[in-house]
Design an enzyme around this catalytic site. Structure first.
Site, PDB file in Angstrom:
ATOM      1  N   SER A   7     -16.135 -21.178  -5.254  1.00  0.00           N
ATOM      2  CA  SER A   7     -16.513 -20.247  -5.952  1.00  0.00           C
ATOM      3  C   SER A   7     -15.796 -21.215  -7.018  1.00  0.00           C
ATOM      4  O   SER A   7     -15.593 -20.308  -8.743  1.00  0.00           O
ATOM      5  CB  SER A   7     -15.120 -19.003  -6.163  1.00  0.00           C
TER       6      SER A   7
ATOM      7  N   LYS B  15     -17.625 -20.630 -10.991  1.00  0.00           N
ATOM      8  CA  LYS B  15     -17.458 -19.182 -12.006  1.00  0.00           C
ATOM      9  C   LYS B  15     -17.289 -19.816 -12.924  1.00  0.00           C
ATOM     10  O   LYS B  15     -16.961 -19.241 -14.024  1.00  0.00           O
ATOM     11  CB  LYS B  15     -16.801 -18.337 -11.487  1.00  0.00           C
TER      12      LYS B  15
ATOM     13  N   SER C  36     -11.567 -13.380  -8.472  1.00  0.00           N
ATOM     14  CA  SER C  36     -13.283 -14.164  -7.667  1.00  0.00           C
ATOM     15  C   SER C  36     -13.786 -13.575  -7.553  1.00  0.00           C
ATOM     16  O   SER C  36     -15.176 -13.760  -6.969  1.00  0.00           O
ATOM     17  CB  SER C  36     -12.596 -15.503  -6.535  1.00  0.00           C
TER      18      SER C  36
ATOM     19  N   LYS D 250      -8.896 -22.915 -11.424  1.00  0.00           N
ATOM     20  CA  LYS D 250      -9.696 -21.919  -9.970  1.00  0.00           C
ATOM     21  C   LYS D 250     -10.313 -22.297  -8.987  1.00  0.00           C
ATOM     22  O   LYS D 250     -10.405 -23.382  -9.049  1.00  0.00           O
ATOM     23  CB  LYS D 250     -12.036 -21.625 -10.939  1.00  0.00           C
TER      24      LYS D 250
END
Length: 461
Positions: free
Chosen positions: A73, A76, A131, A244
């Site tokens: 993730s 992102k 997320s 993140k």
């Protein structure tokens, strides 16, 4: 021809000025007297890691930073970057059936429904804090129509950010064998995103409320998953900006984080770590960076182009005088214990977008900072007569505080003599070019005259 001569004069004027300014590079400290570049090993669980300085992009530490690995993730971050650059936060995103198809096998989500309408802002926060995988796909479709078109834009933007060895097929990071990154590439993508205040604002948010809408009957609280941002928590880091998280079975735990202390902003990336070791790995990288490095402002140290040492340009073919100015915001990152005199300076000439040249600052063989040198027009020149009495290039510098032995013995400033020599050389080159142009014109005139005579002779026959 006159316009060509004008261009030659202006071009040689500027080049001569910069060449003479480069001669004034401060005396370099011997290499053996400069502190060595820190090369301590950082003991991390992560299979790949990278630590860079945000302002310059200089790599401060790396371990297999160009090894291709799955990102999960942290993808992102790139999706957020494209969203901020292409969307108004009040635009409406409509969640398609395809966007919701990624909610499977317990993948992170915000519980969106087909046909749900949500602002770009709410979708962005839902993606970066919670997320939400469907958020990333919905944003991609909103911007570029299809997931395939979105993937193409992701790859294009990644390369623009400085990524070299990555490839993206989706905006959320769900596993695909053809979806991979490197630690270095993710650091550069994060660097590009951090330039936007909104991105930093999102990263620094612990909780965000997604409002009711056409499908959502209750407000939804999105919660930041990055544990280093939670003050009072066991992994909180002083100076944290945010970051993140990422996880898939194939990628393991991944993490991208930024932190700032004493004007030094660092970006740390860890790939293929496990569990909470992503946080301890990141903390070790930050501690290494803040312990061993510092940032300095270039223009405050390289004073050849500051207000006291003003480099001004004027020419009979210029309506305005101009000055060369060094970017006052540019910085360099150097080891603690080092100083500006340990740097070597080179110049890359570049006339694009108003930048005449780029000054490159090296510590040993490492590029640790750059500063754009721009030419800016100043006040109108009063009269042609006044201009003709001036030299093509006028350099006004502040009186030196100290003199070298050679300067004292000769009684003449070397710094004043060298620019004059450079200008004379440039003038000689200019004269030679003009002579060549004139000769070529005469030769062409002779050829034309011969052709006219031949035609007259043939007509008489």
């Amino acid at each position: 021809m006159e316009s060509l001569i004008k261009k030659l004069i202006v071009g040689i004027t500027i080049v001569g000025l910069v060449i003479s300014s480069i001669i004034f590079v401060p005396k370099q400290v011997a290499a053996d007297s400069a502190p060595a570049w820190p090369n301590s090993h950082v003991d991390t669980v992560a299979k790949s890691s990278c630590l860079i300085d945000y302002n310059t992009g200089t790599v401060l530490y790396e371990s297999k930073s160009h090894k291709k690995r799955f990102p999960a993730s942290i993808t992102k971050i790139l999706t957020a970057l494209l969203t901020i650059e292409n969307c108004d936060m009040n635009e409406t995103v409509t969640y398609s059936k395809n966007a919701l198809s990624c909610i499977r096998d317990g993948a992170a989500n915000i519980g969106a429904k087909t046909g749900e309408k949500m602002s770009v802002r709410d979708t962005l926060y839902g993606m970066m804090l919670q997320s939400g995988n469907e958020c990333a796909t919905a944003l991609g479709e909103h911007m570029f129509g299809t997931e395939k078109a979105f993937a193409q834009k992701l790859n294009e933007r990644a390369k623009q950010a400085g990524a070299k060895d990555s490839h993206f097929v989706n905006g959320n990071g769900l596993h695909n064998d053809n979806h991979y990154v490197t630690a270095y590439d993710m650091a550069m993508i994060m660097r590009a995103a951090l330039k936007y205040p909104l991105f930093r604002e999102v990263l620094g948010t612990t909780q965000y409320t997604i409002q009711k809408n056409n499908k959502r009957k209750h407000r939804f609280m999105a919660t930041m998953r990055h544990k280093m941002i939670w003050e009072g928590g066991p992994y909180y880091y002083n100076g944290i900006i945010g970051g993140k998280t990422g996880f898939t079975d194939q990628a393991g735990n991944t993490l991208v984080t930024a932190a700032e202390r004493n004007g030094l902003t660092l970006i740390a990336v860890v790939l293929k770590s496990n569990s909470n070791n992503v946080y301890t790995d990141t903390k070790k990288l930050f501690n290494y960076g803040f312990k061993n490095f510092k940032t300095i402002n270039i223009s405050e140290n390289d004073n050849r182009f500051n207000d006291e040492n003003d480099y001004s340009l004027s020419s009979p073919f210029m309506k305005k005088a101009g000055t060369l100015q060094l970017d006052k915001m540019a910085t360099a990152v150097i080891p603690k214990g080092a100083n500006y005199s340990n740097l070597k300076v080179t110049t890359t000439f570049n006339v694009a977008r108003g930048v005449f040249s780029k000054m490159n600052y090296h510590y040993g063989n490492k590029l640790v900072g750059t500063a754009n040198l721009t030419y800016k027009q100043g006040k109108n020149i009063k009269s042609a007569e006044a201009v003709e009495q001036e030299t093509i290039v006028k350099i006004t510098t502040a009186a030196p505080t100290t003199k070298t032995k050679a300067e004292k013995s000769s009684g003449v400033s070397i710094k004043k003599i060298i620019p004059t020599i450079v200008i004379v050389v440039c003038a000689i080159v200019l004269i030679l070019l003009i002579v060549l142009i004139v000769k070529r014109k005469k030769k062409l005139d002779q050829i034309r005259e011969m052709k006219r005579n031949r035609n007259r002779y043939q007509n008489n026959e």
